[in-house]
Design an enzyme around this catalytic site. Structure first.
Site, PDB file in Angstrom:
ATOM      1  N   HIS A 137       0.873  -1.191   0.000  1.00 45.57           N
ATOM      2  CA  HIS A 137       0.000   0.000   0.000  1.00 45.57           C
ATOM      3  C   HIS A 137       0.902   1.231   0.000  1.00 45.57           C
ATOM      4  O   HIS A 137       1.445   1.608   1.034  1.00 45.57           O
ATOM      5  CB  HIS A 137      -0.897   0.017   1.236  1.00 45.57           C
ATOM      6  CG  HIS A 137      -1.911   1.119   1.224  1.00 45.57           C
ATOM      7  ND1 HIS A 137      -3.266   0.875   1.276  1.00 45.57           N
ATOM      8  CD2 HIS A 137      -1.790   2.471   1.169  1.00 45.57           C
ATOM      9  CE1 HIS A 137      -3.929   2.025   1.261  1.00 45.57           C
ATOM     10  NE2 HIS A 137      -3.044   3.008   1.192  1.00 45.57           N
TER      11      HIS A 137
ATOM     12  N   ASP B 213       1.366   2.527   3.588  1.00 46.51           N
ATOM     13  CA  ASP B 213       0.541   3.720   3.396  1.00 46.51           C
ATOM     14  C   ASP B 213       1.406   4.976   3.464  1.00 46.51           C
ATOM     15  O   ASP B 213       0.936   6.043   3.865  1.00 46.51           O
ATOM     16  CB  ASP B 213      -0.589   3.793   4.434  1.00 46.51           C
ATOM     17  CG  ASP B 213      -1.681   4.786   4.060  1.00 46.51           C
ATOM     18  OD1 ASP B 213      -1.754   5.176   2.885  1.00 46.51           O
ATOM     19  OD2 ASP B 213      -2.453   5.177   4.961  1.00 46.51           O
TER      20      ASP B 213
ATOM     21  N   HIS C 284       1.654   5.340  -1.639  1.00 45.01           N
ATOM     22  CA  HIS C 284       1.303   6.546  -2.384  1.00 45.01           C
ATOM     23  C   HIS C 284       2.578   7.160  -2.955  1.00 45.01           C
ATOM     24  O   HIS C 284       3.520   7.442  -2.207  1.00 45.01           O
ATOM     25  CB  HIS C 284       0.620   7.561  -1.466  1.00 45.01           C
ATOM     26  CG  HIS C 284      -0.684   7.081  -0.926  1.00 45.01           C
ATOM     27  ND1 HIS C 284      -1.875   7.265  -1.598  1.00 45.01           N
ATOM     28  CD2 HIS C 284      -0.981   6.416   0.219  1.00 45.01           C
ATOM     29  CE1 HIS C 284      -2.856   6.729  -0.886  1.00 45.01           C
ATOM     30  NE2 HIS C 284      -2.341   6.206   0.223  1.00 45.01           N
TER      31      HIS C 284
ATOM     32  N   LYS D 220      -9.154  -0.452  -5.985  1.00 41.71           N
ATOM     33  CA  LYS D 220      -9.226   0.207  -4.676  1.00 41.71           C
ATOM     34  C   LYS D 220     -10.582   0.862  -4.491  1.00 41.71           C
ATOM     35  O   LYS D 220     -11.036   1.636  -5.337  1.00 41.71           O
ATOM     36  CB  LYS D 220      -8.115   1.256  -4.555  1.00 41.71           C
ATOM     37  CG  LYS D 220      -8.097   1.997  -3.212  1.00 41.71           C
ATOM     38  CD  LYS D 220      -7.710   1.066  -2.061  1.00 41.71           C
ATOM     39  CE  LYS D 220      -7.787   1.774  -0.718  1.00 41.71           C
ATOM     40  NZ  LYS D 220      -6.688   2.762  -0.539  1.00 41.71           N
TER      41      LYS D 220
ATOM     42  N   HIS E 223      -4.691  -0.860   5.753  1.00 43.83           N
ATOM     43  CA  HIS E 223      -4.239  -0.090   6.916  1.00 43.83           C
ATOM     44  C   HIS E 223      -5.192  -0.199   8.112  1.00 43.83           C
ATOM     45  O   HIS E 223      -5.733   0.791   8.584  1.00 43.83           O
ATOM     46  CB  HIS E 223      -3.977   1.375   6.558  1.00 43.83           C
ATOM     47  CG  HIS E 223      -4.991   2.024   5.663  1.00 43.83           C
ATOM     48  ND1 HIS E 223      -6.350   1.987   5.892  1.00 43.83           N
ATOM     49  CD2 HIS E 223      -4.831   2.758   4.528  1.00 43.83           C
ATOM     50  CE1 HIS E 223      -6.982   2.648   4.954  1.00 43.83           C
ATOM     51  NE2 HIS E 223      -6.078   3.132   4.110  1.00 43.83           N
TER      52      HIS E 223
ATOM     53  N   HIS F  92     -10.438   0.970   1.673  1.00 40.73           N
ATOM     54  CA  HIS F  92     -10.200   1.928   2.750  1.00 40.73           C
ATOM     55  C   HIS F  92     -11.390   1.776   3.692  1.00 40.73           C
ATOM     56  O   HIS F  92     -12.500   2.210   3.390  1.00 40.73           O
ATOM     57  CB  HIS F  92     -10.114   3.350   2.218  1.00 40.73           C
ATOM     58  CG  HIS F  92      -9.849   4.374   3.273  1.00 40.73           C
ATOM     59  ND1 HIS F  92      -8.655   5.068   3.366  1.00 40.73           N
ATOM     60  CD2 HIS F  92     -10.610   4.818   4.309  1.00 40.73           C
ATOM     61  CE1 HIS F  92      -8.707   5.883   4.409  1.00 40.73           C
ATOM     62  NE2 HIS F  92      -9.890   5.754   4.991  1.00 40.73           N
TER      63      HIS F  92
END
Length: 344
Positions: A14, A247, A16, A100, A175, A137
């Site tokens: 995960h 994350d 970004h 996602k 997460h 999420h």
């Protein structure tokens, strides 16, 4: 005492990376230690089609440091208008590893997320049919739900009904931050759960006690100490349902310190040193490789990496407080403890 530990090269399930100048600045912080990463699609605009995912992958590959061996595993951003056939085509080509799901308004750049889950049933059915995992999420965004209860309510109101309505859908609880998330994951088959580096280290007191600490603000927000301890127990247990998803989420310091207080902790640089410290503290160094390098590939049906990294215990590692980007500095997550494990 163990002084060195060799692991199969880890993956980040995960991550970004942003885009443009930020992408070029933060990507080397991941490729230094990680072989693969699930790339989050919440750009502006979001990555919603196979063509957009291919273009984003090309930009990531173009930004790789010279000599870096790294594979971006692309995802699509699920919207109420997502085309199931486009998803299936992207998966069949090998381009897309997961889809996602963001509840609308749950986190950074999630305005295009799902508000009416009935509108995505057809896409979820197709994903179950072709074996494409859904990453969620896991928070509701109802105004009457306390922010610290969003994950537990999401499990009851959204996640469990989705799984019951779509048998065979492989699901990743992203997460997780609560004992509720840990217990639900343990009760399920065909389900994985990622745990971040920072949620193993901080609880909500770190954000709020003694003044607000913007660089510890993340979504899902850190919870009570009892939940942090449940996450640590899960991560260090050896249970294959749990694996690393950092994350890691870079924001310029100006954005983190602004009235908006952008959510995200940037942990790509020092994650492996932090995890070694956590697992050593919990007497579980022999289970670190499973959490970082084996459980994730097993869930996604991928081989573990052949390459290795070595962690060596010695004097505390001196990580920079910030990394520079063309747009300004990004502050590195501070675990508030000495990090004795360096990576080579």
């Amino acid at each position: 005492m163990t002084q060195s530990l060799t692991l199969r090269r880890p993956d980040d399930w995960h991550l970004h990376l942003r885009d443009g100048a930020m992408l070029g600045a933060v990507l080397p912080e991941t490729t230094r230690h990680f072989a693969r990463a699930i790339i989050m699609p919440n750009l502006v605009p979001p990555v919603v089609t196979g063509a957009q995912a291919a273009a984003y992958r090309d930009r990531i590959l173009a930004a790789l440091p010279e000599g870096a061996a790294f594979t971006p595993l692309m995802t699509l951003y699920l919207t109420e208008d997502t085309d199931a056939e486009d998803v299936a085509k992207a998966h069949a080509s090998g381009l897309v590893t997961a889809v996602k799901l963001y509840p609308a308004g749950a986190t950074t750049n999630s305005a295009s997320g799902v508000a009416n889950f009935d509108k995505v049933r057809g896409v979820l059915d197709k994903m179950a049919e072709i074996g494409l995992p859904l990453c969620l999420h896991g928070e509701v965004t109802d105004e009457d739900i306390d922010i610290f209860d969003r994950e537990a309510v999401f499990i009851d109101r959204v996640l469990d009904p989705i799984r019951r309505a779509t048998p065979g859908l492989r699901t990743v609880m992203e997460h997780i931050t609560t004992r509720d998330g840990v217990e639900y994951a343990k009760s399920q088959d065909d389900l994985g759960a990622t745990i971040t580096t920072h949620h193993l280290v901080i609880n909500r007191n770190h954000i709020l006690v003694g003044g607000i600490k913007p660089h510890y603000y993340c979504l899902p927000v850190a919870k009570r100490e009892e939940h942090r301890l449940a996450l640590r127990a899960a991560a260090t247990s050896g249970d294959a349902r749990f694996f690393l998803g950092t994350d890691s989420a870079p924001h310029l310091d100006a954005a983190k310190l602004s009235p908006c207080g952008c959510a995200g902790c940037f942990t790509a640089t020092n994650t492996m040193s932090i995890l070694a410290e956590v697992f050593e503290q919990d007497g579980a160094l022999d289970r670190l490789e499973g959490f970082t390098s084996l459980n994730g590939p097993a869930f996604y049906g991928l081989p573990a990496n052949d390459e290795t990294i070595t962690l060596t215990r010695g004097t505390p590692v001196d990580y920079p407080a910030q990394i520079a980007t063309p747009e300004g500095p990004v502050t590195l997550f501070d675990p508030q403890m000495p990090l004795h494990w360096s990576v080579s």
